[in-house]
Scaffold this motif. Structure first.
Motif, PDB file in Angstrom:
ATOM      1  N   SER A  77       0.833  -1.206   0.000  1.00 40.03           N
ATOM      2  CA  SER A  77       0.000   0.000   0.000  1.00 40.03           C
ATOM      3  C   SER A  77       0.869   1.257   0.000  1.00 40.03           C
ATOM      4  O   SER A  77       0.529   2.249  -0.665  1.00 40.03           O
ATOM      5  CB  SER A  77      -0.933   0.006   1.217  1.00 40.03           C
ATOM      6  OG  SER A  77      -0.186   0.010   2.427  1.00 40.03           O
ATOM      7  N   LEU A  78       1.997   1.224   0.720  1.00 39.98           N
ATOM      8  CA  LEU A  78       2.895   2.374   0.728  1.00 39.98           C
ATOM      9  C   LEU A  78       3.532   2.570  -0.640  1.00 39.98           C
ATOM     10  O   LEU A  78       3.664   3.706  -1.123  1.00 39.98           O
ATOM     11  CB  LEU A  78       3.974   2.197   1.796  1.00 39.98           C
ATOM     12  CG  LEU A  78       5.025   3.313   1.902  1.00 39.98           C
ATOM     13  CD1 LEU A  78       4.370   4.672   2.125  1.00 39.98           C
ATOM     14  CD2 LEU A  78       6.018   3.003   3.016  1.00 39.98           C
ATOM     15  N   SER A  81       1.005   4.172  -2.755  1.00 37.48           N
ATOM     16  CA  SER A  81       0.828   5.565  -2.348  1.00 37.48           C
ATOM     17  C   SER A  81       1.955   6.442  -2.858  1.00 37.48           C
ATOM     18  O   SER A  81       1.740   7.596  -3.255  1.00 37.48           O
ATOM     19  CB  SER A  81       0.754   5.646  -0.822  1.00 37.48           C
ATOM     20  OG  SER A  81       0.520   6.961  -0.386  1.00 37.48           O
ATOM     21  N   HIS A 158       3.912  14.949   8.401  1.00 40.18           N
ATOM     22  CA  HIS A 158       3.049  14.684   7.258  1.00 40.18           C
ATOM     23  C   HIS A 158       1.762  15.467   7.395  1.00 40.18           C
ATOM     24  O   HIS A 158       1.283  15.710   8.502  1.00 40.18           O
ATOM     25  CB  HIS A 158       2.740  13.188   7.128  1.00 40.18           C
ATOM     26  CG  HIS A 158       1.859  12.650   8.215  1.00 40.18           C
ATOM     27  ND1 HIS A 158       2.355  12.229   9.436  1.00 40.18           N
ATOM     28  CD2 HIS A 158       0.504  12.491   8.263  1.00 40.18           C
ATOM     29  CE1 HIS A 158       1.350  11.822  10.188  1.00 40.18           C
ATOM     30  NE2 HIS A 158       0.220  11.969   9.512  1.00 40.18           N
ATOM     31  N   ARG A 159       1.248  15.874   6.262  1.00 36.43           N
ATOM     32  CA  ARG A 159      -0.061  16.504   6.180  1.00 36.43           C
ATOM     33  C   ARG A 159      -1.054  15.612   5.438  1.00 36.43           C
ATOM     34  O   ARG A 159      -2.252  15.863   5.457  1.00 36.43           O
ATOM     35  CB  ARG A 159       0.038  17.854   5.465  1.00 36.43           C
ATOM     36  CG  ARG A 159       0.807  18.899   6.265  1.00 36.43           C
ATOM     37  CD  ARG A 159       1.071  20.147   5.448  1.00 36.43           C
ATOM     38  NE  ARG A 159       1.753  21.159   6.238  1.00 36.43           N
ATOM     39  CZ  ARG A 159       2.490  22.143   5.715  1.00 36.43           C
ATOM     40  NH1 ARG A 159       2.638  22.219   4.390  1.00 36.43           N
ATOM     41  NH2 ARG A 159       3.074  23.022   6.495  1.00 36.43           N
ATOM     42  N   GLU A 160      -0.504  14.629   4.735  1.00 32.53           N
ATOM     43  CA  GLU A 160      -1.317  13.643   4.055  1.00 32.53           C
ATOM     44  C   GLU A 160      -0.803  12.263   4.425  1.00 32.53           C
ATOM     45  O   GLU A 160       0.385  12.086   4.724  1.00 32.53           O
ATOM     46  CB  GLU A 160      -1.246  13.839   2.530  1.00 32.53           C
ATOM     47  CG  GLU A 160      -1.792  15.159   2.043  1.00 32.53           C
ATOM     48  CD  GLU A 160      -1.812  15.250   0.540  1.00 32.53           C
ATOM     49  OE1 GLU A 160      -1.859  14.175  -0.130  1.00 32.53           O
ATOM     50  OE2 GLU A 160      -1.786  16.375   0.010  1.00 32.53           O
ATOM     51  N   ARG A 161      -1.693  11.309   4.378  1.00 28.97           N
ATOM     52  CA  ARG A 161      -1.337   9.942   4.755  1.00 28.97           C
ATOM     53  C   ARG A 161      -0.140   9.451   3.929  1.00 28.97           C
ATOM     54  O   ARG A 161      -0.090   9.631   2.713  1.00 28.97           O
ATOM     55  CB  ARG A 161      -2.532   9.014   4.535  1.00 28.97           C
ATOM     56  CG  ARG A 161      -2.265   7.567   4.930  1.00 28.97           C
ATOM     57  CD  ARG A 161      -3.489   6.712   4.722  1.00 28.97           C
ATOM     58  NE  ARG A 161      -3.211   5.324   5.031  1.00 28.97           N
ATOM     59  CZ  ARG A 161      -4.098   4.339   4.923  1.00 28.97           C
ATOM     60  NH1 ARG A 161      -5.329   4.606   4.516  1.00 28.97           N
ATOM     61  NH2 ARG A 161      -3.765   3.100   5.233  1.00 28.97           N
ATOM     62  N   ASP A 162       0.809   8.861   4.627  1.00 25.43           N
ATOM     63  CA  ASP A 162       1.996   8.228   4.041  1.00 25.43           C
ATOM     64  C   ASP A 162       3.051   9.217   3.542  1.00 25.43           C
ATOM     65  O   ASP A 162       4.121   8.798   3.100  1.00 25.43           O
ATOM     66  CB  ASP A 162       1.645   7.280   2.881  1.00 25.43           C
ATOM     67  CG  ASP A 162       0.927   6.028   3.345  1.00 25.43           C
ATOM     68  OD1 ASP A 162       1.076   5.670   4.527  1.00 25.43           O
ATOM     69  OD2 ASP A 162       0.219   5.414   2.528  1.00 25.43           O
ATOM     70  N   SER A 164       5.152  11.361   4.957  1.00 25.46           N
ATOM     71  CA  SER A 164       6.462  11.335   5.613  1.00 25.46           C
ATOM     72  C   SER A 164       7.191  10.030   5.303  1.00 25.46           C
ATOM     73  O   SER A 164       8.423  10.021   5.132  1.00 25.46           O
ATOM     74  CB  SER A 164       6.318  11.522   7.130  1.00 25.46           C
ATOM     75  OG  SER A 164       5.518  10.500   7.696  1.00 25.46           O
ATOM     76  N   LYS A 165       6.457   8.935   5.203  1.00 27.13           N
ATOM     77  CA  LYS A 165       7.074   7.652   4.847  1.00 27.13           C
ATOM     78  C   LYS A 165       7.624   7.701   3.423  1.00 27.13           C
ATOM     79  O   LYS A 165       8.699   7.161   3.149  1.00 27.13           O
ATOM     80  CB  LYS A 165       6.061   6.516   4.976  1.00 27.13           C
ATOM     81  CG  LYS A 165       5.542   6.285   6.388  1.00 27.13           C
ATOM     82  CD  LYS A 165       4.512   5.161   6.383  1.00 27.13           C
ATOM     83  CE  LYS A 165       3.892   4.970   7.751  1.00 27.13           C
ATOM     84  NZ  LYS A 165       2.859   3.903   7.737  1.00 27.13           N
ATOM     85  N   HIS A 193       6.809   3.410  15.906  1.00 29.80           N
ATOM     86  CA  HIS A 193       6.512   3.734  14.502  1.00 29.80           C
ATOM     87  C   HIS A 193       7.719   3.478  13.612  1.00 29.80           C
ATOM     88  O   HIS A 193       7.613   2.847  12.556  1.00 29.80           O
ATOM     89  CB  HIS A 193       6.078   5.191  14.389  1.00 29.80           C
ATOM     90  CG  HIS A 193       5.973   5.685  12.980  1.00 29.80           C
ATOM     91  ND1 HIS A 193       5.051   5.193  12.084  1.00 29.80           N
ATOM     92  CD2 HIS A 193       6.701   6.619  12.299  1.00 29.80           C
ATOM     93  CE1 HIS A 193       5.197   5.806  10.919  1.00 29.80           C
ATOM     94  NE2 HIS A 193       6.201   6.671  11.018  1.00 29.80           N
TER      95      HIS A 193
END
Length: 228
Positions: A77-78, A81, A158-162, A164-165, A193
């Motif tokens: 999923s990452l 993304s 992060h401001r949106e999911r994923d 920062s990853k 995390h």
């Protein structure tokens, strides 16, 4: 090529004098560029220990968090993304450090003094941001100090999911060059995390040994170009 600052007037304790059971190595000094570079080259990093009038603390964790460049855990999923973000380097450093230092975040430690210090070191070419953008919006990122083959990560947001990853994925890609076996991606301490992303703990002595080897490696090309 980064610009060398004035040497630090401070002398940090040698590792042989560090308490083997305490992450805190020293207190005091300043956050001038020369002092920061001298500290990171010895395996230390600063962190406030209390109020604005309290002396700065200099830490070297007894159990150091590092991310092996071949050990980043990327889920399906990452990876999917990540296709929706663009990775950029040093295009919005001030925005990144301000987002990382948002006072609304729990356990915030980026004081105005810390912010000013890393901005100054960024201007000299030693601190970099890796950013995840979506449609010209800064969605997430991270920043850290880069000396030779060492990238000492300081903070991420992060401001949106994923997002920062994905920025971390981008950083790992930048570091995985022909010198990857000598590079060190330092994250200071392991958190639950970070552990899910592949970060591991190593003893302080092992970290210092890796650090000495890494300092002799050249800067990654993307970060060297950004410093010009």
């Amino acid at each position: 090529m980064p610009v060398l600052p004035e040497p630090s007037p401070w002398v940090f304790p040698q590792p042989t004098d560090w308490d083997p059971e305490d992450d805190l190595v020293a207190m005091g000094g300043d956050l001038a560029p020369g002092s920061l570079l001298a500290a990171y080259a010895q395996g230390l990093f600063p962190m406030p220990t209390g109020g604005r009038r309290d002396p700065m603390g200099w830490f070297s964790p007894v159990r150091r968090g590092v991310l092996p460049l071949d050990g980043l855990v990327v889920s399906r999923s990452l990876r999917r993304s990540a296709r929706h973000f663009e990775i950029r380097v040093d295009t919005a450093f001030e925005q990144v450090i301000d987002a990382c230092g948002d006072r609304g975040r729990p356990d915030g430690w980026i004081t105005p003094e810390v912010r000013a210090a890393y901005l100054a070191l960024h201007d000299l070419g030693w601190v970099h941001s890796v950013e995840a953008w979506r449609e010209d919006r800064l969605a997430g990122g991270l920043y850290g100090v880069s000396i030779g083959g060492v990238f000492a990560g300081e903070s991420m947001f992060h401001r949106e999911r994923d997002a920062s990853k994905v920025a971390l994925m981008g950083l790992v890609d930048l570091l995985r060059d022909e010198y990857a076996d000598r590079r060190v991606l330092d994250v200071q301490w392991v958190t639950p995390h970070l552990a899910t992303l592949g970060v591991v703990e190593i003893p302080r002595a092992a970290y210092l040994q890796k650090l000495r080897r890494a300092l002799g490696a050249p800067l990654p090309a993307a970060l060297d170009d950004a410093a010009r």
